[in-house]
Motif scaffolding. Structure first.
Motif, PDB file in Angstrom:
ATOM      1  N   TYR A 184      -9.690   9.063 -18.150  1.00 61.65           N
ATOM      2  CA  TYR A 184      -8.369   8.483 -18.446  1.00 61.65           C
ATOM      3  C   TYR A 184      -8.457   6.972 -18.670  1.00 61.65           C
ATOM      4  N   ALA A 185      -9.192   6.283 -17.808  1.00 63.71           N
ATOM      5  CA  ALA A 185      -9.257   4.815 -17.886  1.00 63.71           C
ATOM      6  C   ALA A 185      -9.871   4.355 -19.210  1.00 63.71           C
ATOM      7  N   SER A 186     -10.969   4.987 -19.607  1.00 66.29           N
ATOM      8  CA  SER A 186     -11.627   4.619 -20.867  1.00 66.29           C
ATOM      9  C   SER A 186     -10.723   4.914 -22.064  1.00 66.29           C
ATOM     10  N   LEU A 187     -10.008   6.020 -21.983  1.00 66.93           N
ATOM     11  CA  LEU A 187      -9.091   6.406 -23.053  1.00 66.93           C
ATOM     12  C   LEU A 187      -7.979   5.366 -23.201  1.00 66.93           C
ATOM     13  N   LYS A 188      -7.425   4.945 -22.081  1.00 65.19           N
ATOM     14  CA  LYS A 188      -6.348   3.951 -22.098  1.00 65.19           C
ATOM     15  C   LYS A 188      -6.851   2.608 -22.650  1.00 65.19           C
ATOM     16  N   ILE A 189      -8.044   2.206 -22.233  1.00 66.59           N
ATOM     17  CA  ILE A 189      -8.628   0.947 -22.717  1.00 66.59           C
ATOM     18  C   ILE A 189      -8.793   0.988 -24.234  1.00 66.59           C
ATOM     19  N   CYS A 190      -9.293   2.107 -24.749  1.00 67.39           N
ATOM     20  CA  CYS A 190      -9.511   2.255 -26.190  1.00 67.39           C
ATOM     21  C   CYS A 190      -8.178   2.192 -26.946  1.00 67.39           C
ATOM     22  N   ILE A 191      -7.163   2.846 -26.419  1.00 64.90           N
ATOM     23  CA  ILE A 191      -5.846   2.862 -27.066  1.00 64.90           C
ATOM     24  C   ILE A 191      -5.235   1.466 -27.104  1.00 64.90           C
ATOM     25  N   GLU A 192      -5.399   0.723 -26.008  1.00 62.41           N
ATOM     26  CA  GLU A 192      -4.873  -0.644 -25.961  1.00 62.41           C
ATOM     27  C   GLU A 192      -5.682  -1.588 -26.850  1.00 62.41           C
ATOM     28  N   LYS A 193      -6.982  -1.429 -26.860  1.00 61.11           N
ATOM     29  CA  LYS A 193      -7.869  -2.293 -27.650  1.00 61.11           C
ATOM     30  C   LYS A 193      -7.514  -2.244 -29.130  1.00 61.11           C
ATOM     31  N   TYR A 194      -7.272  -1.037 -29.644  1.00 64.35           N
ATOM     32  CA  TYR A 194      -7.022  -0.873 -31.078  1.00 64.35           C
ATOM     33  C   TYR A 194      -5.526  -0.746 -31.423  1.00 64.35           C
ATOM     34  N   GLU A 195      -4.661  -0.887 -30.401  1.00 63.37           N
ATOM     35  CA  GLU A 195      -3.208  -0.748 -30.597  1.00 63.37           C
ATOM     36  C   GLU A 195      -2.872   0.589 -31.276  1.00 63.37           C
ATOM     37  N   ILE A 196      -3.447   1.651 -30.714  1.00 65.06           N
ATOM     38  CA  ILE A 196      -3.266   3.009 -31.240  1.00 65.06           C
ATOM     39  C   ILE A 196      -1.834   3.480 -31.009  1.00 65.06           C
ATOM     40  N   ASN A 197      -1.244   4.132 -32.015  1.00 70.77           N
ATOM     41  CA  ASN A 197       0.066   4.755 -31.801  1.00 70.77           C
ATOM     42  C   ASN A 197       0.065   6.257 -32.086  1.00 70.77           C
TER      43      ASN A 197
END
Length: 319
Positions: free
Chosen positions: A57-70
């Motif tokens: 979960y933590a890595s997934l959240k970091i990746c989503i925030e890093k690339y501003e995924i929507n």
């Protein structure tokens, strides 16, 4: 909303071709591919790529925030035949990854989610011909159980938290770009490889085992279509039935023989026969066709032509 997309499981059978299509539509910098390893260099080298464990979960959240995924396409899963060998691993991967994505959407980090279901949600008690959208679902495989449970959670998160999650029940998928990935319907991919390499195929299903199938291009088209459809058009938030054609191993062999007259086939059903027997023979997908204008393009002979032509090209390039 201009989509900034993360594809989880981008190196898999469907994920790899979906990644290529979405990069073509939205641009390489708008689509982040991710997987647990660098096992598909075409995907790794053709745009943004991250090593990502869908269960973290933590890595997934970091990746989503890093690339501003929507927008997230969650394509990581353990398929039917492999899942029967490793039931707890299949449960953990298929369910934990879905919960992580749904919870990130619930918390506002993601605006739109695609999660694939499967005809594996159906079971021995399901009507087998023209299986309706709403029917008995008593799946007999771990994979099918995870997909049925996943459908219920998708619908729950939409109703309870207004998460925009969309899903389709894929039939068997046929592609020349990736190798079989451990599914029961993968005979319909392997048979083309063996037809060209050996001139013979030993099928792990009986000759009259009819299953719903679809060419990869149609599966990708359906995935893109449902995600591009207006929100008000998506009236089913569990998963839509999806269909193209149904056929048997004998019919595939006959289609191949039209181009390779010396091709032969034999039959040695194994544990995958029980899985196939629990699934529908054909699917009624009228809701998908009505709600978001789904339509398929490839029949069996068109699939055979695409498979043999492209696999032959690949063999010549590698020789």
């Amino acid at each position: 909303m201009n989509p900034k997309i993360l594809i989880i499981g981008a190196c898999g059978q469907i994920g790899s071709e979906l990644t290529t299509k979405l990069r073509h539509i939205y641009g390489d910098n708008q689509v982040v591919a991710s997987d647990i390893s660098y096992n598909n260099l075409d995907i790794v080298n053709s745009g943004l790529f991250e090593i990502l464990d869908a269960q973290d979960y933590a890595s997934l959240k970091i990746c989503i925030e890093k690339y501003e995924i929507n927008t997230v396409y969650l394509m990581a899963a353990m398929l039917s035949a492999t899942g029967e060998k490793y039931p707890m691993k299949a449960w953990d991967l298929n369910m934990n990854s879905l919960f992580h994505v749904l919870n990130l959407a619930k918390e506002g980090f993601i605006k739109k989610v695609f999660w694939p279901s499967s005809i594996a949600v159906f079971g021995p008690t399901t009507p087998k011909v023209n299986t309706p959208q709403y029917t008995v679902m008593e799946p007999s495989t771990v994979y099918g159980i995870t997909k049925q449970v996943g459908e219920r959670w998708c619908e729950y998160y939409f109703n309870k938290y207004n998460v925009d999650v969309r899903s389709i029940r894929y039939p068997g998928i046929i592609s020349h770009k990736t190798l079989p990935g451990g599914g029961t319907t993968d005979y319909a991919v392997d048979i083309y490889h063996k037809a060209l390499s050996d001139g013979h195929y030993e099928c792990f299903l009986t000759e009259e085992t009819e299953l719903p199938m679809m060419f990869m291009d149609d599966a990708i088209k359906a995935t893109v279509d449902i995600m591009q459809a207006p929100t008000e058009s998506i009236k089913i938030r569990s998963a839509y039935n999806l269909a193209a054609i149904s056929f048997t191993p004998r019919e595939v062999a006959e289609s191949i023989k039209k181009q390779l007259s010396d091709f032969t086939i034999s039959y040695a059903p194994d544990f995958r026969q029980d899985i196939a027997d629990s699934w529908p023979k054909s699917i009624d997908d009228n809701e998908a066709r009505k709600h978001w204008n789904w339509s398929h393009e490839f029949d069996l002979d068109a699939i055979t032509n695409e498979m043999l032509t492209n696999l032959e090209k690949k063999t010549l390039q590698n020789s």
